[in-house]
Motif scaffolding. Structure first.
Motif, PDB file in Angstrom:
ATOM      1  N   THR A  12       0.972  -1.348  -0.066  1.00  0.00           N
ATOM      2  CA  THR A  12      -0.002  -0.036   0.107  1.00  0.00           C
ATOM      3  C   THR A  12       0.840   1.166  -0.162  1.00  0.00           C
ATOM      4  OG1 THR A  12      -1.645  -1.139   1.277  1.00  0.00           O
ATOM      5  CG2 THR A  12      -1.718   1.261   1.257  1.00  0.00           C
ATOM      6  N   LEU A  13       0.569   2.051  -1.140  1.00  0.00           N
ATOM      7  CA  LEU A  13       1.451   3.188  -1.167  1.00  0.00           C
ATOM      8  C   LEU A  13       0.635   4.400  -0.906  1.00  0.00           C
ATOM      9  CD1 LEU A  13       3.278   2.409  -4.588  1.00  0.00           C
ATOM     10  CD2 LEU A  13       4.311   1.980  -2.324  1.00  0.00           C
ATOM     11  N   ALA A  14       1.257   5.675  -0.296  1.00  0.00           N
ATOM     12  CA  ALA A  14       0.741   6.692  -0.029  1.00  0.00           C
ATOM     13  C   ALA A  14       1.643   7.849  -0.734  1.00  0.00           C
ATOM     14  CB  ALA A  14       0.519   7.007   1.650  1.00  0.00           C
ATOM     15  N   VAL A  15       0.773   8.431  -1.833  1.00  0.00           N
ATOM     16  CA  VAL A  15       1.568   9.408  -2.648  1.00  0.00           C
ATOM     17  C   VAL A  15       1.132  10.604  -2.668  1.00  0.00           C
ATOM     18  CG1 VAL A  15       2.422   9.760  -5.197  1.00  0.00           C
ATOM     19  CG2 VAL A  15       1.776   7.557  -4.241  1.00  0.00           C
ATOM     20  N   ILE A  16       1.732  11.706  -1.998  1.00  0.00           N
ATOM     21  CA  ILE A  16       1.663  13.091  -2.037  1.00  0.00           C
ATOM     22  C   ILE A  16       1.743  13.747  -2.992  1.00  0.00           C
ATOM     23  CG2 ILE A  16       1.753  15.070  -0.591  1.00  0.00           C
ATOM     24  CD1 ILE A  16       0.384  12.474   0.946  1.00  0.00           C
ATOM     25  N   VAL A  17       0.843  14.386  -3.662  1.00  0.00           N
ATOM     26  CA  VAL A  17       0.947  15.008  -4.928  1.00  0.00           C
ATOM     27  C   VAL A  17       0.445  16.443  -5.097  1.00  0.00           C
ATOM     28  CG1 VAL A  17       1.070  12.984  -6.346  1.00  0.00           C
ATOM     29  CG2 VAL A  17      -1.118  14.315  -6.204  1.00  0.00           C
ATOM     30  N   ASP A  18       0.842  17.351  -6.005  1.00  0.00           N
ATOM     31  CA  ASP A  18       0.021  18.720  -6.191  1.00  0.00           C
ATOM     32  C   ASP A  18      -1.214  18.210  -7.039  1.00  0.00           C
ATOM     33  OD1 ASP A  18       2.012  20.340  -5.318  1.00  0.00           O
ATOM     34  OD2 ASP A  18       2.954  20.369  -7.276  1.00  0.00           O
ATOM     35  N   ASN A  19      -2.430  18.816  -6.500  1.00  0.00           N
ATOM     36  CA  ASN A  19      -3.567  18.554  -7.021  1.00  0.00           C
ATOM     37  C   ASN A  19      -3.685  19.391  -8.123  1.00  0.00           C
ATOM     38  OD1 ASN A  19      -5.968  17.786  -7.415  1.00  0.00           O
ATOM     39  ND2 ASN A  19      -7.126  18.879  -5.629  1.00  0.00           N
ATOM     40  N   GLU A  20      -3.439  18.734  -9.343  1.00  0.00           N
ATOM     41  CA  GLU A  20      -3.770  19.595 -10.823  1.00  0.00           C
ATOM     42  C   GLU A  20      -3.837  18.524 -11.737  1.00  0.00           C
ATOM     43  OE1 GLU A  20       0.967  18.894 -12.881  1.00  0.00           O
ATOM     44  OE2 GLU A  20       0.574  20.181 -11.123  1.00  0.00           O
ATOM     45  N   PRO A  21      -4.560  19.168 -12.743  1.00  0.00           N
ATOM     46  CA  PRO A  21      -5.161  18.089 -13.796  1.00  0.00           C
ATOM     47  C   PRO A  21      -4.105  17.134 -14.496  1.00  0.00           C
ATOM     48  CG  PRO A  21      -5.737  20.392 -14.121  1.00  0.00           C
ATOM     49  CD  PRO A  21      -4.877  20.600 -13.192  1.00  0.00           C
ATOM     50  N   GLY A  22      -4.531  16.149 -14.676  1.00  0.00           N
ATOM     51  CA  GLY A  22      -3.852  15.150 -15.425  1.00  0.00           C
ATOM     52  C   GLY A  22      -2.841  14.424 -14.377  1.00  0.00           C
ATOM     53  N   ILE A  23      -2.742  14.740 -13.038  1.00  0.00           N
ATOM     54  CA  ILE A  23      -1.784  13.863 -12.458  1.00  0.00           C
ATOM     55  C   ILE A  23      -2.053  12.257 -12.154  1.00  0.00           C
ATOM     56  CG2 ILE A  23      -2.596  14.826 -10.169  1.00  0.00           C
ATOM     57  CD1 ILE A  23       1.034  13.765 -10.803  1.00  0.00           C
ATOM     58  N   THR A  47      -5.522  19.362   1.923  1.00  0.00           N
ATOM     59  CA  THR A  47      -5.308  20.686   2.301  1.00  0.00           C
ATOM     60  C   THR A  47      -6.361  21.554   2.054  1.00  0.00           C
ATOM     61  OG1 THR A  47      -4.177  21.483   0.347  1.00  0.00           O
ATOM     62  CG2 THR A  47      -2.711  20.570   1.967  1.00  0.00           C
ATOM     63  N   GLU A  48      -6.534  22.785   3.101  1.00  0.00           N
ATOM     64  CA  GLU A  48      -7.753  23.437   2.975  1.00  0.00           C
ATOM     65  C   GLU A  48      -7.688  24.196   1.725  1.00  0.00           C
ATOM     66  OE1 GLU A  48      -8.623  26.080   6.402  1.00  0.00           O
ATOM     67  OE2 GLU A  48      -7.763  24.652   7.557  1.00  0.00           O
ATOM     68  N   ASP A  49      -6.814  24.516   1.024  1.00  0.00           N
ATOM     69  CA  ASP A  49      -6.823  25.147  -0.245  1.00  0.00           C
ATOM     70  C   ASP A  49      -6.887  24.179  -1.370  1.00  0.00           C
ATOM     71  OD1 ASP A  49      -4.279  24.217  -0.233  1.00  0.00           O
ATOM     72  OD2 ASP A  49      -3.164  26.144  -0.644  1.00  0.00           O
ATOM     73  N   GLU A  50      -7.104  23.030  -1.221  1.00  0.00           N
ATOM     74  CA  GLU A  50      -7.036  21.832  -2.119  1.00  0.00           C
ATOM     75  C   GLU A  50      -6.004  21.794  -3.220  1.00  0.00           C
ATOM     76  OE1 GLU A  50     -11.062  22.231  -3.994  1.00  0.00           O
ATOM     77  OE2 GLU A  50     -12.068  21.765  -2.068  1.00  0.00           O
ATOM     78  N   ALA A  51      -4.727  22.119  -2.571  1.00  0.00           N
ATOM     79  CA  ALA A  51      -3.709  22.249  -3.680  1.00  0.00           C
ATOM     80  C   ALA A  51      -2.794  20.991  -3.403  1.00  0.00           C
ATOM     81  CB  ALA A  51      -2.772  23.335  -3.017  1.00  0.00           C
ATOM     82  N   VAL A  52      -2.985  20.179  -2.560  1.00  0.00           N
ATOM     83  CA  VAL A  52      -2.333  18.829  -2.439  1.00  0.00           C
ATOM     84  C   VAL A  52      -3.308  17.803  -2.310  1.00  0.00           C
ATOM     85  CG1 VAL A  52      -0.621  17.703  -1.185  1.00  0.00           C
ATOM     86  CG2 VAL A  52      -0.460  20.207  -1.450  1.00  0.00           C
ATOM     87  N   SER A  53      -2.967  16.695  -2.919  1.00  0.00           N
ATOM     88  CA  SER A  53      -3.857  15.563  -2.580  1.00  0.00           C
ATOM     89  C   SER A  53      -3.005  14.123  -2.231  1.00  0.00           C
ATOM     90  CB  SER A  53      -4.382  15.162  -4.040  1.00  0.00           C
ATOM     91  OG  SER A  53      -5.509  15.968  -4.516  1.00  0.00           O
ATOM     92  N   ARG A  54      -3.559  13.348  -1.616  1.00  0.00           N
ATOM     93  CA  ARG A  54      -3.125  12.020  -1.337  1.00  0.00           C
ATOM     94  C   ARG A  54      -3.782  11.051  -2.201  1.00  0.00           C
ATOM     95  NH1 ARG A  54      -1.437   9.618   4.275  1.00  0.00           N
ATOM     96  NH2 ARG A  54      -1.633   7.471   3.649  1.00  0.00           N
ATOM     97  N   ILE A  55      -3.029  10.256  -2.894  1.00  0.00           N
ATOM     98  CA  ILE A  55      -3.337   9.249  -3.673  1.00  0.00           C
ATOM     99  C   ILE A  55      -2.933   7.956  -2.962  1.00  0.00           C
ATOM    100  CG2 ILE A  55      -3.024   7.892  -5.835  1.00  0.00           C
ATOM    101  CD1 ILE A  55      -2.257  10.568  -7.077  1.00  0.00           C
ATOM    102  N   THR A  56      -3.967   6.927  -2.747  1.00  0.00           N
ATOM    103  CA  THR A  56      -3.340   5.488  -2.038  1.00  0.00           C
ATOM    104  C   THR A  56      -3.769   4.623  -3.177  1.00  0.00           C
ATOM    105  OG1 THR A  56      -4.451   6.381   0.121  1.00  0.00           O
ATOM    106  CG2 THR A  56      -4.128   3.842  -0.096  1.00  0.00           C
ATOM    107  N   ILE A  57      -2.362   3.522  -3.286  1.00  0.00           N
ATOM    108  CA  ILE A  57      -2.392   2.824  -4.135  1.00  0.00           C
ATOM    109  C   ILE A  57      -2.182   1.505  -3.782  1.00  0.00           C
ATOM    110  CG2 ILE A  57      -1.187   1.960  -6.328  1.00  0.00           C
ATOM    111  CD1 ILE A  57      -0.573   5.090  -6.861  1.00  0.00           C
TER     112      ILE A  57
END
Length: 171
Positions: A12-23, A47-57
């Motif tokens: 199980t991977l936790a990937v922290i990414v910028d929340n941008e189209p296409g990521i 994040t509150e400003d929705e700039a960062v997302s967490r993807i669980t793979i």
């Protein structure tokens, strides 16, 4: 010549990414291009400003291939951090499922009895059907769905696995 088979383990991977189209497409494409399978995938902004997302793979691979996957993910520009929760140690995994079951008479009673055993909540009910909400580990949900097949399973919707490391430190 003797070829050694490496054992595949579930990670199980936790990937922290910028929340941008296409990521998400880029990450899924990385797995596809290299022939890696994704067993479960969930995404949420963290994040509150929705700039960062967490993807669980969730994926299965040998130790060598897992190192390659992590290295390739870390090379993607919008990726901030990749954590292998499985390698990190104890972590909590959960999944949610909505399970629609139709039935009358004894089948209806049995569906309610099984739901109670599995701590599933009734979130919708009609004269002829129920929708149950069940949360827990994937094995628990798999078993609940299997049992519901015998009493009138109609449809299943599952969220995919969410996971977080144990202890005080973030993953």
């Amino acid at each position: 010549m003797h070829i050694k088979q490496e054992t595949r383990e579930r990670h199980t991977l936790a990937v922290i990414v910028d929340n941008e189209p296409g990521i998400l497409a880029r990450i899924a494409g990385l797995f596809t291009a290299r022939g890696y399978n994704i067993e479960s995938l969930t995404v949420t902004d963290i994040t509150e400003d929705e700039a960062v997302s967490r993807i669980t793979i969730v994926t299965s691979a040998s130790a060598h291939v897992m190192e390659q996957i992590i290295a390739q993910l870390e090379r993607l520009v919008p990726v901030h951090k990749v954590t292998d929760l499985t390698a990190l140690g104890p972590h909590v995994e959960r999944e949610l499922a909505l399970v629609k079951v139709a039935g009358t008479g004894d089948h209806r009673i049995e569906a309610l009895r099984l739901a109670e055993v599995y701590r599933a909540r009734v979130v919708d009910a009609t004269i002829a059907s129920f929708v149950f909400e069940v949360t827990g580990g994937s094995d628990k949900i798999d078993k609940f769905v299997e049992l519901m097949r015998e009493v009138g399973l109609v449809e299943v919707a599952r969220t995919g696995i969410v996971a977080i490391s144990r202890g005080r430190e973030p993953a």
